[in-house]
Structures are given as structure tokens and as C-alpha cells.
Design a protein around this motif. Structure first.
Motif, PDB file in Angstrom:
ATOM      1  N   UNK A  83     -86.533   9.728  -3.843  1.00 34.02           N
ATOM      2  CA  UNK A  83     -85.367   9.173  -4.526  1.00 34.02           C
ATOM      3  C   UNK A  83     -85.713   7.741  -4.880  1.00 34.02           C
ATOM      4  N   UNK A  84     -85.449   7.370  -6.123  1.00 34.88           N
ATOM      5  CA  UNK A  84     -85.762   6.021  -6.558  1.00 34.88           C
ATOM      6  C   UNK A  84     -85.038   5.682  -7.839  1.00 34.88           C
ATOM      7  N   UNK A  85     -85.463   4.628  -8.475  1.00 37.07           N
ATOM      8  CA  UNK A  85     -84.880   4.178  -9.730  1.00 37.07           C
ATOM      9  C   UNK A  85     -85.746   4.691 -10.874  1.00 37.07           C
ATOM     10  N   UNK A  86     -85.120   5.414 -11.797  1.00 34.90           N
ATOM     11  CA  UNK A  86     -85.842   5.978 -12.939  1.00 34.90           C
ATOM     12  C   UNK A  86     -86.188   4.876 -13.937  1.00 34.90           C
ATOM     13  N   UNK A  87     -86.953   5.240 -14.931  1.00 33.93           N
ATOM     14  CA  UNK A  87     -87.316   4.311 -15.989  1.00 33.93           C
ATOM     15  C   UNK A  87     -86.122   3.785 -16.762  1.00 33.93           C
ATOM     16  N   UNK A  88     -85.006   4.510 -16.710  1.00 33.23           N
ATOM     17  CA  UNK A  88     -83.778   4.076 -17.390  1.00 33.23           C
ATOM     18  C   UNK A  88     -82.876   3.256 -16.483  1.00 33.23           C
ATOM     19  N   UNK A  89     -83.318   3.017 -15.236  1.00 38.10           N
ATOM     20  CA  UNK A  89     -82.553   2.190 -14.317  1.00 38.10           C
ATOM     21  C   UNK A  89     -81.504   2.926 -13.507  1.00 38.10           C
TER      22      UNK A  89
ATOM     23  N   UNK B 152     -84.262  11.424  -8.933  1.00 33.31           N
ATOM     24  CA  UNK B 152     -85.354  12.061  -8.209  1.00 33.31           C
ATOM     25  C   UNK B 152     -86.642  11.723  -8.948  1.00 33.31           C
ATOM     26  N   UNK B 153     -87.608  11.202  -8.219  1.00 35.23           N
ATOM     27  CA  UNK B 153     -88.909  10.879  -8.798  1.00 35.23           C
ATOM     28  C   UNK B 153     -89.914  11.886  -8.240  1.00 35.23           C
ATOM     29  N   UNK B 154     -90.530  12.639  -9.148  1.00 33.07           N
ATOM     30  CA  UNK B 154     -91.547  13.610  -8.756  1.00 33.07           C
ATOM     31  C   UNK B 154     -92.895  13.062  -9.213  1.00 33.07           C
ATOM     32  N   UNK B 155     -93.761  12.794  -8.254  1.00 31.23           N
ATOM     33  CA  UNK B 155     -95.097  12.271  -8.553  1.00 31.23           C
ATOM     34  C   UNK B 155     -96.046  13.440  -8.737  1.00 31.23           C
ATOM     35  N   UNK B 156     -96.813  13.405  -9.830  1.00 29.69           N
ATOM     36  CA  UNK B 156     -97.718  14.503 -10.153  1.00 29.69           C
ATOM     37  C   UNK B 156     -99.104  13.976 -10.483  1.00 29.69           C
TER      38      UNK B 156
ATOM     39  N   UNK C 162     -82.510  17.152 -15.171  1.00 31.87           N
ATOM     40  CA  UNK C 162     -81.503  16.708 -14.207  1.00 31.87           C
ATOM     41  C   UNK C 162     -81.031  17.890 -13.371  1.00 31.87           C
ATOM     42  N   UNK C 163     -80.541  17.584 -12.188  1.00 31.32           N
ATOM     43  CA  UNK C 163     -79.987  18.587 -11.285  1.00 31.32           C
ATOM     44  C   UNK C 163     -78.667  18.034 -10.760  1.00 31.32           C
ATOM     45  N   UNK C 164     -77.594  18.766 -10.984  1.00 27.77           N
ATOM     46  CA  UNK C 164     -76.266  18.365 -10.515  1.00 27.77           C
ATOM     47  C   UNK C 164     -75.927  16.937 -10.939  1.00 27.77           C
ATOM     48  N   UNK C 165     -76.318  16.578 -12.161  1.00 29.66           N
ATOM     49  CA  UNK C 165     -76.016  15.252 -12.688  1.00 29.66           C
ATOM     50  C   UNK C 165     -76.970  14.154 -12.258  1.00 29.66           C
ATOM     51  N   UNK C 166     -77.956  14.487 -11.444  1.00 27.92           N
ATOM     52  CA  UNK C 166     -78.948  13.502 -10.984  1.00 27.92           C
ATOM     53  C   UNK C 166     -80.202  13.655 -11.848  1.00 27.92           C
TER      54      UNK C 166
ATOM     55  N   UNK D 257     -83.999  13.741 -13.119  1.00 29.09           N
ATOM     56  CA  UNK D 257     -85.295  14.045 -12.502  1.00 29.09           C
ATOM     57  C   UNK D 257     -86.365  13.471 -13.420  1.00 29.09           C
ATOM     58  N   UNK D 258     -87.212  12.620 -12.877  1.00 30.03           N
ATOM     59  CA  UNK D 258     -88.260  11.971 -13.670  1.00 30.03           C
ATOM     60  C   UNK D 258     -89.626  12.274 -13.061  1.00 30.03           C
ATOM     61  N   UNK D 259     -90.570  12.592 -13.921  1.00 28.73           N
ATOM     62  CA  UNK D 259     -91.945  12.808 -13.473  1.00 28.73           C
ATOM     63  C   UNK D 259     -92.752  11.538 -13.705  1.00 28.73           C
ATOM     64  N   UNK D 260     -93.611  11.217 -12.754  1.00 28.55           N
ATOM     65  CA  UNK D 260     -94.508  10.076 -12.879  1.00 28.55           C
ATOM     66  C   UNK D 260     -95.904  10.506 -12.464  1.00 28.55           C
ATOM     67  N   UNK D 261     -96.898  10.109 -13.237  1.00 33.65           N
ATOM     68  CA  UNK D 261     -98.280  10.405 -12.878  1.00 33.65           C
ATOM     69  C   UNK D 261     -98.703   9.443 -11.784  1.00 33.65           C
ATOM     70  N   UNK D 262     -99.199  10.011 -10.687  1.00 28.49           N
ATOM     71  CA  UNK D 262     -99.606   9.162  -9.566  1.00 28.49           C
ATOM     72  C   UNK D 262    -101.016   9.434  -9.086  1.00 28.49           C
ATOM     73  N   UNK D 263    -101.545  10.590  -9.405  1.00 27.22           N
ATOM     74  CA  UNK D 263    -102.800  10.981  -8.796  1.00 27.22           C
ATOM     75  C   UNK D 263    -102.529  11.478  -7.384  1.00 27.22           C
ATOM     76  N   UNK D 264    -103.585  11.680  -6.621  1.00 26.69           N
ATOM     77  CA  UNK D 264    -103.436  12.185  -5.256  1.00 26.69           C
ATOM     78  C   UNK D 264    -103.280  11.042  -4.276  1.00 26.69           C
TER      79      UNK D 264
END
Length: 75
Positions: free
Chosen positions: A30-36, A40-44, A58-62, A64-71
Motif C-alpha cells: 500500500x502506498x501513494x500512486x503516481x497520481x497522489x 495498491x502498488x504491485x512491483x513487477x 482498481x479494486x473496490x474503488x482503490x 492498483x498501480x504497477x511499478x517496475x522494480x526488478x527482483x
């Protein structure tokens, strides 16, 4: 803790196991998305464009943002 943050944590708990089962997912939080917004932040790792098809925006109004993180590796 705000009501929105609590809702985001609940959504994360309900979906984290399923999302982490995807090979390219390295973390879910859980964090702050790019839109502020709280979301939910999913690192991939790998091609984020292909991963976008596997997750809702989004899920239930929340959001969901994907961010590239590597391993992540313990040291």
C-alpha cells in the motif's frame, strides 16, 4: 490511519496471495500512486505492458498501480 488507507490494506490482504502467485510480481504493498492517491502498488520485473493485462486498474474503488522494480534479494 485514514479510512482510505485501511480500505487499501484490506483490499491488499484479500488479493495479495493471488497477485504474488504471478511469477513476475516481486512485491505488493500500500502506498501513494503516481497520481497522489492511496492505492495498491504491485512491483513487477520484466515487461510491464504485458503485466497490465493481468491486473485490474482498481479494486473496490482503490487504484492498483504497477511499478517496475526488478527482483529483490536479501543480502
Amino acid at each position: 490511519m485514514s479510512e482510505r488507507t485501511q480500505k487499501a490494506k484490506q483490499v491488499k490482504r484479500l488479493n495479495e496471495k493471488k497477485w504474488m502467485a504471478e511469477e513476475e510480481v516481486t512485491a505488493v504493498g500500500v502506498g501513494i500512486t503516481g497520481k497522489g492517491d492511496v492505492g495498491i502498488i504491485i512491483s513487477v520485473k520484466g515487461d510491464i505492458q504485458n503485466m497490465r493485462k493481468k491486473f485490474p486498474s482498481e479494486v473496490e474503488g482503490i487504484p492498483v498501480e504497477l511499478q517496475v522494480s526488478g527482483e529483490f534479494r536479501a543480502q
